[in-house]
Design an enzyme around this catalytic site. Structure first.
Site, PDB file in Angstrom:
ATOM      1  CB  ALA A 585      -0.937  -0.017   1.204  1.00 16.79           C
ATOM      2  CE1 TYR A 586       5.044   5.598   3.342  1.00 17.17           C
ATOM      3  CE2 TYR A 586       6.796   4.418   2.178  1.00 17.17           C
ATOM      4  CZ  TYR A 586       6.346   5.539   2.872  1.00 17.17           C
ATOM      5  OH  TYR A 586       7.198   6.591   3.088  1.00 17.17           O
ATOM      6  CB  SER A 587       5.799   0.333  -2.152  1.00 14.43           C
ATOM      7  OG  SER A 587       6.614  -0.008  -1.037  1.00 14.43           O
TER       8      SER A 587
END
Length: 698
Positions: A585-587
């Site tokens: 999700a972050y990347s």
């Protein structure tokens, strides 16, 4: 005007300062009483003195003059704000036929008792040549309102009586001191002296008498004006029409204030908006464009406000029409200023370093007083002066008659005073002086470092976050180091377009515009793709990607209206090029923001706006401000590697090529590098990670 003198308070001041002469303690007390009255003095204006005796190092009794020092404000002055000078020597200077301002200042400096004291007031010799022990000088609005009229001497006599002397305007310095002393000696019954277009001196042999005479004479002037206004029909108002929003007008004005100095450096200004019902009503008058664009009340103001303001009535105009009107008015103002400068230099046969030709006060019907300054403080001071100027001109116009401004020569003498010219070029502006910056994700460690480096470079900084306690903690820490008027918190939700738009409008209201935008807000969630909940995935995307979109999108109209370029610096992540498992999700959200920034670089280049990216990694905290990201992922990372906090830091230090710790200040330095135009760069990515080969931009 209220007489605030209180014997109990006066005695308390003497007790408060037992190590200084009682005369000086009382001088501090009554000076502060004067400083409380904005209708008497504004921002360091006016000066006061006391004559006393002190014992020298050799035990001799010496008569001294305690005079207000440069840089001190009467409202907050302390004894150390009154340098002591050898009074006997100062009085001997009166025998001279002439004394240049530069040599006069030199004589002051060489005859002070304490070399570390501030520079004495330029009107020191006025105080020295008069015999009275206590002398008060103010730029009282009511008195100046009477002096700036045709037939002012008759008005002053009618208002103040026969114990007031009257002098034409004379520049502060040696000639003024001699003229004041000669006028008093011709009539020792005088209790005060009015200097036309400047202010009033009152004096007495004790602090209370000098102070109470000031209050009495100013009160008489106020009462006289009130009586003249009584029964006067109110001025006609203009027909009502829709007025444009401040968010449209202020960036247009701020953009036209921006200019390039002869040295090649850019000059940016802060704007301050002053509006209340009295001001709005005044600017709504039919004669507002004529009445309020006349010259300053007193030449002292020209240093901060220029002589003339601009006046605009944008009612009913579309934005394109407003933009054209502003451009034409600024061009006309600057041309007129250039003509004034050239004529004065040519007529006097002098050479001066020309100051910029931009106005400092802009009056906008339906909006209020807009003042421009090098920083927030300077803009606010200009607004205070303009506010008093408008109300004073209003007071006189409705009861006395046409306003009579001071001649251009006297204005030039003050604006291009040799003592002011000598200050030019003695200091270099900070690289981001006058710029306004917004940093999102303001409650975290990285924002703390970015904010600190922007402030150190001279910018005015707004930090935004959805978490108010964390945001306040960062802002409080930065304000303690750089001043509360330099950094401000904004509660803003980057996932909400309306919230971002409202915050941007708030910045424009506070400063007039925006120059540097740092989308930095970010959240993380740890989960492999098989177990990553859709709502968590969307939540991370909303903050890290949609939040960047909202922030850039809402800044574009401000950049376009200012037309002065600007900077967007997106804090992406090393994960853009080197993603990690269980960090999908972050990347992916950071990669999306990175790509969005590249598109912004393409689209905003025609506006002169540069968009660059910084890829930071492993920023754990900053001066007791924790990283929101590491608050989420740190525990899992330590557990997976069987490390304590110190061990985790060492792990990441050893992971990068340079074997170094990466700090929030390093990220801030990168932001300042881009924002200060050190290279003509846009669309670039700068890693701040100590060297992660897998994350090299490619």
């Amino acid at each position: 005007m209220q007489n605030r003198y209180n014997e109990t308070e006066a005695d308390a001041f003497c007790s408060r300062y037992p190590d200084c002469p009682a005369d000086l303690a009382l001088r501090v007390y009554t000076s502060r009483l004067l400083g409380l009255e904005a209708d008497l003095v504004l921002h360091g204006g006016g000066n006061t003195s006391a004559k006393s005796t002190v014992r020298t190092l050799l035990g001799d009794e010496l008569e001294v003059l305690f005079i207000k020092g440069s840089g001190w404000d009467l409202e907050t002055i302390e004894p150390r704000g009154f340098p002591a000078l050898d009074l006997g020597y100062l009085r001997r200077l009166r025998v001279l036929d002439s004394l240049s301002d530069e040599e006069m200042v030199n004589q002051f400096r060489t005859h002070m008792l304490d070399s570390t004291s501030p520079n004495p007031s330029i009107e020191t010799l006025v105080h020295a040549f008069l015999p009275h022990r206590f002398i008060d000088h103010t730029h009282a609005d009511a008195v100046v309102a009477l002096t700036n009229q045709d037939g002012c001497e008759a008005l002053l006599r009618a208002a103040l009586g026969e114990k007031i002397g009257i002098l034409p305007f004379i520049m502060p310095g040696f000639p003024l001191a001699k003229a004041v002393a000669e006028l008093y000696e011709k009539n020792p019954r005088l209790e005060g002296i009015v200097l036309r277009n400047h202010g009033i001196f009152t004096f007495g042999d004790d602090a209370r008498t000098a102070y109470e005479r000031m209050i009495d004479y100013v009160s008489r002037a106020e009462q006289f004006l009130a009586e003249k206004r009584r029964g006067t029909a109110p001025a006609a108002l203009r027909q009502q029409a829709p007025h444009p929003e401040p968010s449209v007008v202020l960036p247009l004005l701020r953009g036209h204030m921006h200019h390039v100095e002869p040295s090649g450096g850019e000059r940016f200004f802060h704007l301050h908006l002053r509006r209340d019902q009295e001001i709005l009503a005044a600017l709504d008058r039919q004669d507002a464009g004529h009445l309020f664009t006349s010259g300053v009340l007193t030449p002292d103001h020209v240093i901060r406000t220029k002589n003339y303001p601009l006046y605009f009535d944008f009612a009913g105009m579309a934005e394109e029409e407003i933009s054209v009107a502003v451009g034409q008015a600024f061009a006309g103002y600057e041309a007129a200023y250039g003509k004034y400068f050239d004529e004065q230099c040519r007529g006097r046969g002098v050479r001066r370093t020309r100051l910029d030709a931009k106005p400092r006060i802009i009056l906008v019907r339906g909006l209020g007083i807009v003042s421009a300054g090098a920083d927030h403080k300077a803009a606010r001071i200009g607004a205070d002066i303009a506010h008093h100027t408008v109300l004073t001109k209003l007071q006189a116009a409705d009861g006395l008659g046409p306003y009579r401004e001071l001649d251009a020569g006297s204005i030039f003498d003050m604006e291009y005073w040799s003592l002011e010219q000598a200050k030019l070029g003695k200091s270099s502006p900070l690289p981001l002086a006058g710029r306004v910056a917004l940093v999102t994700g303001g409650g975290g460690a990285i924002a703390s470092g970015i904010g600190r480096r922007l402030l150190a470079a001279g910018a005015r900084v707004f930090l935004s976050d959805i978490d108010r306690p964390r945001l306040d903690a960062v802002c409080t820490k930065l304000a303690a180091a750089y001043g509360a008027d330099r950094v401000s918190p904004l509660v803003m939700d980057v996932t909400s377009r309306d919230s971002v738009a409202a915050a941007m409008a708030g910045i424009v209201l506070a400063c007039g515009g925006l120059d540097i935008v740092v989308p930095n807000a970010g959240i993380a969630h740890v989960a492999d793709l098989e177990h990553l909940a859709e709502e968590k995935f969307r939540q991370v995307l909303d903050v890290n990607l949609v939040g960047v979109f909202h922030t850039i999108q809402q800044a574009i109209p401000i950049f376009r209206r200012q037309n002065t370029g600007g900077h967007v610096i997106v804090n992406c992540s090393k994960n853009v090029f080197a993603p990690g498992a269980s960090f999908g999700a972050y990347s992916s959200s950071k990669a999306g923001a990175h790509q969005l920034a590249k598109i912004a670089a393409l689209e905003l280049a025609p506006l002169g706006v540069r968009v660059n990216m910084i890829n930071a990694d492993a920023i754990f905290d900053d001066q007791e401000i924790s990283s929101g990201l590491w608050d989420v992922v740190g525990v899992e990372r330590m557990r997976s590697r069987n490390l304590d906090p110190a061990g985790l830091r060492e792990y990441y230090r050893q992971r990068n090529l340079l074997k170094t710790e990466v700090t929030a200040d390093h990220v801030g330095n990168a932001v300042v590098f881009f924002a200060s135009n050190q290279t003509p760069t846009t669309g670039a990515t700068l890693p701040i990670d100590g060297g992660i080969a897998a994350a090299f931009p490619r």
